[in-house]
Structures are given as C-alpha cells and as structure tokens.
Design a protein around this motif. Structure first.
Motif, PDB file in Angstrom:
ATOM      1  N   ARG A  26      -2.872 -73.686  26.582  1.00 35.63           N
ATOM      2  CA  ARG A  26      -3.981 -72.811  26.205  1.00 35.63           C
ATOM      3  C   ARG A  26      -4.868 -72.482  27.389  1.00 35.63           C
ATOM      4  NH1 ARG A  26      -5.987 -71.756  21.263  1.00 35.63           N
ATOM      5  NH2 ARG A  26      -8.110 -70.976  21.110  1.00 35.63           N
ATOM      6  N   GLY A  27      -5.117 -71.186  27.576  1.00 39.44           N
ATOM      7  CA  GLY A  27      -6.022 -70.732  28.618  1.00 39.44           C
ATOM      8  C   GLY A  27      -7.268 -70.078  28.044  1.00 39.44           C
ATOM      9  N   LEU A  28      -7.356 -70.031  26.714  1.00 40.91           N
ATOM     10  CA  LEU A  28      -8.570 -69.539  26.056  1.00 40.91           C
ATOM     11  C   LEU A  28      -9.442 -70.740  25.689  1.00 40.91           C
ATOM     12  CD1 LEU A  28      -7.226 -66.839  23.546  1.00 40.91           C
ATOM     13  CD2 LEU A  28      -8.333 -66.457  25.764  1.00 40.91           C
ATOM     14  N   ILE A 107       9.196 -80.667  24.725  1.00 40.60           N
ATOM     15  CA  ILE A 107       8.046 -79.931  24.185  1.00 40.60           C
ATOM     16  C   ILE A 107       6.901 -80.909  23.929  1.00 40.60           C
ATOM     17  CG2 ILE A 107       7.204 -78.704  22.136  1.00 40.60           C
ATOM     18  CD1 ILE A 107       8.908 -76.911  23.878  1.00 40.60           C
ATOM     19  N   THR A 108       5.756 -80.606  24.511  1.00 41.37           N
ATOM     20  CA  THR A 108       4.579 -81.465  24.327  1.00 41.37           C
ATOM     21  C   THR A 108       3.576 -80.779  23.408  1.00 41.37           C
ATOM     22  OG1 THR A 108       4.878 -82.535  26.461  1.00 41.37           O
ATOM     23  CG2 THR A 108       2.660 -82.602  25.526  1.00 41.37           C
ATOM     24  N   ILE A 109       2.989 -81.575  22.538  1.00 39.44           N
ATOM     25  CA  ILE A 109       2.088 -81.066  21.497  1.00 39.44           C
ATOM     26  C   ILE A 109       0.792 -81.868  21.520  1.00 39.44           C
ATOM     27  CG2 ILE A 109       1.796 -81.106  18.977  1.00 39.44           C
ATOM     28  CD1 ILE A 109       4.705 -80.114  18.809  1.00 39.44           C
ATOM     29  N   GLY A 110      -0.340 -81.162  21.418  1.00 36.13           N
ATOM     30  CA  GLY A 110      -1.635 -81.837  21.351  1.00 36.13           C
ATOM     31  C   GLY A 110      -2.569 -81.340  22.439  1.00 36.13           C
ATOM     32  N   ARG A 111      -3.872 -81.557  22.206  1.00 37.71           N
ATOM     33  CA  ARG A 111      -4.915 -81.128  23.137  1.00 37.71           C
ATOM     34  C   ARG A 111      -4.782 -79.615  23.401  1.00 37.71           C
ATOM     35  NH1 ARG A 111      -4.545 -84.816  27.868  1.00 37.71           N
ATOM     36  NH2 ARG A 111      -4.976 -86.526  26.463  1.00 37.71           N
ATOM     37  N   ASN A 112      -4.410 -79.185  24.617  1.00 36.33           N
ATOM     38  CA  ASN A 112      -4.293 -77.743  24.894  1.00 36.33           C
ATOM     39  C   ASN A 112      -2.831 -77.267  24.900  1.00 36.33           C
ATOM     40  OD1 ASN A 112      -3.541 -78.985  27.242  1.00 36.33           O
ATOM     41  ND2 ASN A 112      -4.451 -77.437  28.582  1.00 36.33           N
ATOM     42  N   LEU A 388      10.461 -59.270  13.964  1.00 38.67           N
ATOM     43  CA  LEU A 388       9.133 -58.718  14.250  1.00 38.67           C
ATOM     44  C   LEU A 388       8.149 -59.837  14.592  1.00 38.67           C
ATOM     45  CD1 LEU A 388       8.986 -56.149  11.301  1.00 38.67           C
ATOM     46  CD2 LEU A 388       9.294 -55.574  13.715  1.00 38.67           C
ATOM     47  N   ASP A 389       8.176 -60.902  13.810  1.00 30.87           N
ATOM     48  CA  ASP A 389       7.256 -62.018  14.053  1.00 30.87           C
ATOM     49  C   ASP A 389       7.557 -62.706  15.384  1.00 30.87           C
ATOM     50  OD1 ASP A 389       5.717 -61.826  11.726  1.00 30.87           O
ATOM     51  OD2 ASP A 389       7.049 -63.125  10.572  1.00 30.87           O
ATOM     52  N   GLY A 390       8.845 -62.814  15.723  1.00 32.22           N
ATOM     53  CA  GLY A 390       9.189 -63.437  17.000  1.00 32.22           C
ATOM     54  C   GLY A 390       8.525 -62.703  18.155  1.00 32.22           C
ATOM     55  N   GLU A 391       8.596 -61.372  18.101  1.00 25.82           N
ATOM     56  CA  GLU A 391       7.943 -60.589  19.151  1.00 25.82           C
ATOM     57  C   GLU A 391       6.424 -60.770  19.104  1.00 25.82           C
ATOM     58  OE1 GLU A 391       9.277 -56.552  20.605  1.00 25.82           O
ATOM     59  OE2 GLU A 391       7.658 -55.970  19.261  1.00 25.82           O
ATOM     60  N   GLN A 392       5.869 -60.794  17.892  1.00 25.32           N
ATOM     61  CA  GLN A 392       4.434 -61.044  17.763  1.00 25.32           C
ATOM     62  C   GLN A 392       4.051 -62.383  18.387  1.00 25.32           C
ATOM     63  OE1 GLN A 392       1.948 -59.008  16.264  1.00 25.32           O
ATOM     64  NE2 GLN A 392       3.565 -57.488  16.400  1.00 25.32           N
ATOM     65  N   MET A 393       4.901 -63.389  18.194  1.00 21.98           N
ATOM     66  CA  MET A 393       4.577 -64.708  18.735  1.00 21.98           C
ATOM     67  C   MET A 393       4.628 -64.713  20.257  1.00 21.98           C
ATOM     68  SD  MET A 393       3.640 -66.209  16.090  1.00 21.98           S
ATOM     69  CE  MET A 393       3.213 -67.727  16.919  1.00 21.98           C
ATOM     70  N   ARG A 394       5.520 -63.887  20.838  1.00 19.35           N
ATOM     71  CA  ARG A 394       5.495 -63.781  22.302  1.00 19.35           C
ATOM     72  C   ARG A 394       4.156 -63.183  22.758  1.00 19.35           C
ATOM     73  NH1 ARG A 394      10.491 -60.402  22.898  1.00 19.35           N
ATOM     74  NH2 ARG A 394      11.072 -61.091  20.806  1.00 19.35           N
ATOM     75  N   MET A 395       3.619 -62.255  21.960  1.00 21.60           N
ATOM     76  CA  MET A 395       2.309 -61.681  22.308  1.00 21.60           C
ATOM     77  C   MET A 395       1.199 -62.714  22.095  1.00 21.60           C
ATOM     78  SD  MET A 395       2.360 -57.645  21.441  1.00 21.60           S
ATOM     79  CE  MET A 395       3.260 -57.473  19.917  1.00 21.60           C
ATOM     80  N   MET A 396       1.310 -63.495  21.029  1.00 22.60           N
ATOM     81  CA  MET A 396       0.316 -64.550  20.795  1.00 22.60           C
ATOM     82  C   MET A 396       0.351 -65.571  21.936  1.00 22.60           C
ATOM     83  SD  MET A 396      -1.525 -64.150  18.056  1.00 22.60           S
ATOM     84  CE  MET A 396      -1.559 -62.943  16.726  1.00 22.60           C
ATOM     85  N   TYR A 397       1.555 -65.828  22.401  1.00 19.76           N
ATOM     86  CA  TYR A 397       1.735 -66.772  23.505  1.00 19.76           C
ATOM     87  C   TYR A 397       1.003 -66.274  24.744  1.00 19.76           C
ATOM     88  CZ  TYR A 397       4.417 -69.816  26.697  1.00 19.76           C
ATOM     89  OH  TYR A 397       4.799 -70.740  27.633  1.00 19.76           O
ATOM     90  N   GLY A 400      -2.788 -66.412  24.149  1.00 25.49           N
ATOM     91  CA  GLY A 400      -3.305 -67.776  24.207  1.00 25.49           C
ATOM     92  C   GLY A 400      -3.351 -68.335  25.616  1.00 25.49           C
ATOM     93  N   GLY A 401      -2.524 -67.777  26.496  1.00 25.13           N
ATOM     94  CA  GLY A 401      -2.501 -68.261  27.878  1.00 25.13           C
ATOM     95  C   GLY A 401      -3.746 -67.889  28.673  1.00 25.13           C
ATOM     96  N   GLY A 402      -4.506 -66.925  28.185  1.00 20.53           N
ATOM     97  CA  GLY A 402      -5.770 -66.578  28.827  1.00 20.53           C
ATOM     98  C   GLY A 402      -5.622 -65.608  29.976  1.00 20.53           C
TER      99      GLY A 402
END
Lengths: 504, 504
Positions: A26-28, A107-112, A388-397, A400-402
C-alpha cells in the motif's frame, strides 16, 4: 506512437501468461474514520459483548479448551474478559506469509500488504453463452485457470464455484486437486468438516511436503461465524485442523446488516468485531502464533424482501471502521471486494462491484475475497465478469500503490520542452514514459461511438466473454512433477472410493 | 415489517418531489496522499512553471490587467512570481454560498462542504427508446426537471445537453431560461462569449433582482483553460463578466493526461495546478474576494486511439493530489464525478462511473460536476444513467457524511435483547432504526434470480428508463411569479430577434 502502442499492448497480453504481481504494498494512507476516543468506545462495546452477553462455541472440545484457558463457561456460552482476549490476540502475528510452490511467488498479508482473491462458493454460473446454469467441475477448472492467468489474483482461490456435478462428499477432493494442479498460487482449503479439512491439508502436503505443511503456511481458509455470536462445531473443527498446522484462517462473519446485526453501522461493527476477535482468540488457543485473520463481510438487506444488497454506503462505513479496529489490534484483516446482487453483467453489476471494491481498498483490507466474477450476492459466478473484474483489480492494484513522486523532475523537463498551447505526444519524455505512467484497460472501450459501432458495437459483457475464451485458449498448466500429480490423483481416487457419495 | 417497508418507500418516493438535500457536510477524513515535503515539491514545480515557463493569457485586456498588477509580460505570455500568486489567491474565499430563489435552499461550497452537479455539454442523448440522437431543447428541459427532482443534485446545472435544434447564438438564452424556470437550484451561466455571459447574468437578475446579482452569488460558471498553459479570450471575457458581479467561476482545466500534460500523474498535477492557480489569481484581479474555484478534470488517453478514458487509477491519483493542494491553498475545488467512455449503459458505464465518483469523493472535491447521465466521455447524456447516477449520488452523499457514533449505545441495548443465534428483525430497535440506518436503493435490484425473473428480468438500463418516465410524469414546476416568467420570456424573445441565427 500508435505502432509502439499496439506492439506494447500485444507484448502485455503475451506477458500475462507468465506475469504475476506480488501482493499489493500500500502506498496510499490509511483512512481513520473515527477518533481514537470513538474507537475506544467501539472496542469497549465489543469487550462488553464478550464479557456480559457472551458468545456460543457450540462444540464440546472447544468449550473444554476455553475452560482449560480459564474463561467463564456456561453450557456452550463463553464469557471472555478483555484481559484474556487481548492477551490471546497479541500472540497472533501482524503479518504472515503463504508459501507458493514456485520460488519467489510467496504472498505476504497484513499491515500494508494486501492480497486479492477470487470469489467463493457460487452454485451457479453465467456461462459463455450467457446461460445461467448449475456450475460444474469443468467450470471450476476454468475459473482456476482464469485466476492463475490474472496477474492481480494473488491466490488460486477456494470454492471458485460449487461443482454441482460432483457429490458433496467428494467435492473438496476434486476442488483441492484442481487448485493444486492448475495453479501455483496459494489456496484455500475445505472447512465443511474436520475430515475434509484434514484431507485438504494432506493434499497440500503431497505438493509441498507433509512435514513442511505442519509448520509452514501454504493456505488461508475461511471460518464464518453464525452471527449473532455463534461459532459452530463444523467451523471450529476446521480451525483446529488448520490452526494446529499453522495454516492461516479467516475469522470473518458474513452477515446481513440489520438482520443478524443491530440496525446501525457502528452497532454492527461492535458485534462483528467481537465475533471475529473471539475466533482469533480461539485460534491462539489451538496454536499460539498461528496466522489468524480478523474481519467481516457485510451485506445490507432490502427492507421489503430481506435480500442482500451490495455497494451501499453502510457497507463502506462498516468496512472502514473494521479496518481502523484491525490496525488497532495489529491483526491482518479480511473483507470482500467486487460484490453485486445483480443477475446480469449490467450497469448494476458495474456500479455495485466498483463501489464495493473501492471502499474495501480505502478501508485497507489485507485479504480481499470475492474480487472477481461475483453476481447474485455470491450465488452466481460469471465468466465475463471474472475478466472485467480482473482488469478492475489491476487498476485497484495500481491505485493502491500510490503516487510516484520520483516522476516529478523528469516531467518538469518535459514541461520546459514545449510551448503553451502545444502538446506532449511527440516529446521524448512521453514516448519513454507513457506506458508506465498510464494504465490502459483492454476491456473498457474508450473508442468514439463511430469507431465502436464500426467494430461491432458490443457491450462490456460480450467483451468479457470473448476475453475469457481467449485466455482459456492461452492457458498453460504450471506443471507439477509427474510423481506428485500421480500421488494427488491416486489420493483423490482412493479417498473418493472410500467415501460415500451421500452426505452422512 | 414488509408492510412498513413498502409504506416507507412509497412515502420516500412521494417526498422526492419536494425533498432537497443540503450540500454534503463531509464526515469522512480528508486523504493526504503525499507528505508535506512532497506537497511542497509539487507546489514549487507549479510556481516554477508560472515563473520560468510562463502562461499565455491570449487577450489584450487581460494582459493589460496583468501589466497593471506588476507581472512580467511578454506578448501574451505572463510570468507570475510566487509571491504575487500567493497574495492574489489569498483574497479568494475558502468557502462561498450560492443563493437560491427558494428560502433555505442556499448552497455552500468549500472546505468540508460539497455540492453535486449534473453533467455538462453533451450534444447527443441516449433516449428513452435506447436511441442515440442529437439532443434537443425538449431533452434539455427534461434533464432540468430530473435534476430538480433528484435530491442529491445541489444545482440545476449548466449545459445539461446541447440543444442542437436551437441555433448556437440562441442556445444560451433558451438554456438559461429553462434552468431558471424549471428549477429553483443555483445554476451555471454561459461562458461562450462576453455578450452571452452578460445576457445570462441579466436573466439571473430578472429572477433574483438586478441589484442583487451584482454582489451576491447565485451561480457558478465554468472556465476551461486550454492546456497546456493557455487561457483564451473567450473564457477570460466570461471571467470578467461574472467575476465583476461576484458570481463564482470554476478554473479547472479539462485535460487529456499524457497529451496535454506530461506522461506522469505528479507532473500533470504540477501543470494543472499552475493553470488553475493562474485562473484564480486572474479572477482576483477582476474583483478581489470573488469566489474562485480551483481544480481540474482529467481523462487519461488510450495509447492506440487517443480516445479519453475514465475510471483509470491515474485519474484518482491526480484528483487526490489536487485535493491535497486545494486544502493547502485554502481554495474550494472542482472535479468531475460519474464519468464513463462507454457508449451504452452497460457494465463498463457502471464500473467507470462508480470508480471515478468514489475517487472524487475520497479526494474531497467541493464542486463535483458531471455526476449524472454521462456517457461517451461527455458526448452523450443518457436518461437511464441520469436516474441510476442520481441514486448513486444519494449513496455517495450518505457515505461522505461519515459514521454516526451516537447510534452505538442504543444498538448495544439491542444486542442485549436477543440471544446468540437469534435475529434482530423483530426488535424494537430494528423497527425504529432500519430505515434511517440503511440506504435502500430503488434501482439496484437485490431480489433473488427467481423473483427478478418473475417480475420481468430486466437490466439496470431498463429500470433507469422506467424511472425517468415516472419522475418526469411526477414533475411539478417550482413556479416563478407570473411577471418574472413574462419578463424572462420577453427578454429571450427580444434578444433572439435581435441576434442572428448564424455565429458571427
């Protein structure tokens, strides 16, 4: 420029077969939606629920564990005081890592750190002929392939769809084999009985090594509370199996806001948080230090029909407050992403999925289940929407990176290169940076009406179906060693033969 | 409960004819996406653009004003040093209020106050027969009625659609009359020439009083820069007219990221902010203290076709950074909301509009243009989507209002009333609070597949069309006094007669 653009896009498409994005860093900034004092009040309310109302653990073995740990118990009702609660959750790790069978793809999960995960549990599919029908094992395999090829999916998933053509007692075997064979991303195991959880874990051991999976996390599985305030034996049995082997669990009630919670967002959170915290605490009784994911998924309900709704503002508020609590508790937390109650891949599906997912990203969830393909409040999985959602998730990614502040100085050089009223398309800076600077969706059509009409004039659903067909044709299996695959197949075959087709 | 629910929903529908939500008072925190030091760097880059590259004001009168103010000028190029820039923008108010012709319905913009505004400028409509055609004055009137009845719309709007059946030189007269007659919400005036701005302002004076509109804000109009770094005479003339009468102006470049900006989000912001700040500063030369709205609207462009895209992550990043700058400059700021490049009201339209608008809300924009009906990157306005978006904006409004902590204690009483495993639907708390606690969309269908299928199985676009028909049938005009309407009609008739149908 057009030439370079086309080449680059072709290259990007080809790369998809091998590309795998790491978990989101996360960069936001995180969004704290209430003050510290208000957060204390919600925490206090959750503690008082567990201390004064209590919570049911409807399983003798679990009750014995709570008694041994010193909690006050009355039948299946457990009263957990806040000191014990906080001590137990303090042994749960703030982050954890799931190992992949491919080196460098953990894959690491938690914090940022956040992972995006496909949808879970739909008995129906909206297929590539736009027909709604029972899901099959072939559909399951197809969705496993799609998730494997989608760079923004960080896990293989769990019950991608319910393979309705396989008897219930055999489904977990076929699904776990499919996930382990067709994907090299971490997976979710069966939670529908102790035996099925053990069998899932054994199959993970065939791939990763039986010794390895006794102590090293390769999976995260889903334990749903029965809100309000009940953990049942089935889920608790699964927690005992996975927890004992350090496999991660999600303790995240799926609830209908206003039906299984009070009619209030902050009231719902106080209850949901109590349920999730009690689950995490129980996991720490099973094995201190085992990765335990806090969280929830909430749908609000339609007043007239009781039907679950997605994309409503209260869901966002609940997610944001749960996220702030998770950061206070220093626990990784789970939510659900691209949810919709629509029956079609129509505007409703787009609005609801995008709203839901955007809110989840803002709330800072670390484990985002149900990011792709989700329709009918989880009952139906759509091929088109998965794409469609897969592409949306690449945009969310990318969102979220900031922001990338190191772009500023080179961009200022470009500003000095051109005159007011000119354009930037020919500058060296633009030619060098366009592709990395701006995400180019393939499934969102930006053409003019005339261009779009001339090339068929189709809607997003049709483009999604075409992309699903293309991607499935491109899929290549990340091959297991022959002997491993043979052992998996042998285990599934033997276990099916030994297990009645009928639910006992 | 079902009975009460239906009654309540019917009541809500009836109330829509009179209900009007005040501007949003933000209850969510602002999102600061870069550090103070990083924000300084962006500010410094903008200042250096204005100091070293300069910005064109392609209008002799404006150039004379800059010279008189002591700026360095070379032809149409103005070099504004940061001290003068900061002094000028410091006289622009942090918030301002637009007066409505209905008492109690004034709208305040700036700081934590936000207004939602309909779309602007589409020459085409996607009509209620799903036919795409040229927009007409009848369409304009219809969209004025829809915005008047939509509680989440805080303004009547401006160029709701381009009435293509009216000669260009007469359009602003008919549009301004329509907005003033059919709506009592504040409006946007014409900016396409000095004379048209003066005529728009005169018509506002017919309704509000000519003296009143010389000093009191009843409108906010749109001045677009020509990026990069050009303000042209047409826009500057409109700024002079409205600014002299204390009518608010938006100084918000509409840009194609990567074409009219550097290929970088932070680089684009440095340039856009320079353009917006120069516009605000110019407005303060016209009349110190006149309400001047900073901001921008950015679409990224498709690499292959140059077509504008909506809902991409860089747009969100740009919005968020512009918002943080606006808070530093203590200026109200503008962005655009429910944008899409789709040609249909399909899943793409939903995804893009929801993503865009969610990002704008998170970015904290105070004036959100283009929240409803927007398709084809602003070229087409859809009846169905106007209805769907209106409902979405009511949800955004509730989301932006934040959490209600005072709900916590009563909700905790409800938790104590029921047993673990029970449900809340029958509790007094639920019956008393359900409607206020949870937003119930009318156009998002939460029914089961079977219910949905049994009631026609239609998509969101069809439901939007049906709702548009219903709302237009329910519309009641907020009547102007007869003499005022007569004066408006007389003015439009006389001015049309005196003005050639052909653009001079």
């Amino acid at each position: 420029m057009a030439r370079r653009g086309r080449d680059a896009r072709r290259q990007a498409r080809e790369d998809r077969r091998v590309r795998w994005l790491p978990e989101l860093t996360r960069g936001l900034p995180f969004l704290d939606v209430v003050s510290d004092e208000e957060l204390d009040r919600v925490h206090d309310a959750s503690c008082r629920i567990l201390e004064e109302v209590g919570i049911d653990f409807r399983d003798d073995e679990s009750i014995a564990m709570w008694k041994a740990a010193g909690a006050k118990v009355d039948g299946y009702r457990v009263y957990i005081d806040r000191q014990q609660l906080m001590e137990l959750i303090s042994t749960a790790p703030e982050t954890y890592t799931m190992h992949s069978r491919t080196a460098g793809h953990d894959i690491t999960i938690g914090r940022n750190k956040t992972a995006f995960v496909p949808a879970y549990g739909a008995p129906f599919v909206l297929d590539m002929d736009n027909k709604r029908r029972n899901a099959t094992l072939e559909d399951f395999d197809n969705f496993a392939k799609i998730a494997q090829l989608e760079p923004s999916m960080h896990m293989a998933g769990g019950v991608l769809v319910e393979p309705m053509d396989i008897p219930v007692p055999h489904r977990h075997l076929e699904m776990t084999k499919s996930l382990l064979q067709l994907s090299d991303k971490p997976l979710m195991g069966s939670v529908t009985s102790r035996e099925r959880a053990e069998q899932s874990l054994h199959m993970m051991g065939i791939v990763h090594g039986q010794e390895f999976v006794r102590d090293n996390c390769v999976s995260t599985s889903l334990a749903n509370a029965n809100s309000p305030l009940v953990w049942d034996q089935t889920m608790l049995d699964a927690v005992k199996v996975y927890g004992a082997s350090n496999q991660a669990m999600l303790f995240s009630p799926f609830v209908l806001g206003g039906a299984s919670t009070p009619a209030s967002t902050v009231g719902a959170v106080a209850q949901l948080s109590a349920e999730a915290l009690a689950g995490v605490a129980f996991m720490q009784l099973v094995r201190p230090g085992s990765p335990s994911v806090y969280g929830q998924w909430t749908a609000t309900v339609a007043m007239n029909s009781g039907a679950p709704l997605a994309g409503t503002p209260e869901i966002d508020h609940i997610n944001m407050l749960m996220g702030q609590l998770a950061r206070r508790y220093k626990l990784p937390w789970r939510c659900s992403g691209g949810c919709s109650s629509s029956k079609l891949v129509d505007a409703q599906a787009g609005y609801e999925s995008a709203r839901n997912m955007y809110g989840v990203l803002m709330a800072g969830a670390n484990f985002v289940l149900s990011t792709t393909g989700y329709l009918e409040s989880a009952l139906c999985q759509s091929y088109a929407k998965a794409m469609l959602d897969g592409e949306q998730m690449r945009m969310m990614y990318k969102l979220g990176g900031g922001l990338q502040m190191d772009e500023l100085d080179p961009a200022m050089e470009a500003v000095r290169e051109i005159e007011p009223g000119d354009h930037y398309l020919g500058t060296d800076h633009t030619l060098a940076n366009f592709e990395s600077a701006f995400f180019m969706p393939e499934l969102m059509d930006g053409d003019s009406y005339e261009q779009w009409n001339a090339t068929g004039g189709v809607d997003a659903n049709s483009r999604g179906i075409a992309m699903a067909q293309k991607v499935l044709a491109e899929y290549e299996e990340p091959k297991l060693p022959d002997h491993t695959l043979a052992e998996l197949e042998d285990y599934v075959g033997r276990t099916r033969a030994e297990t009645s087709e009928f639910v006992s």
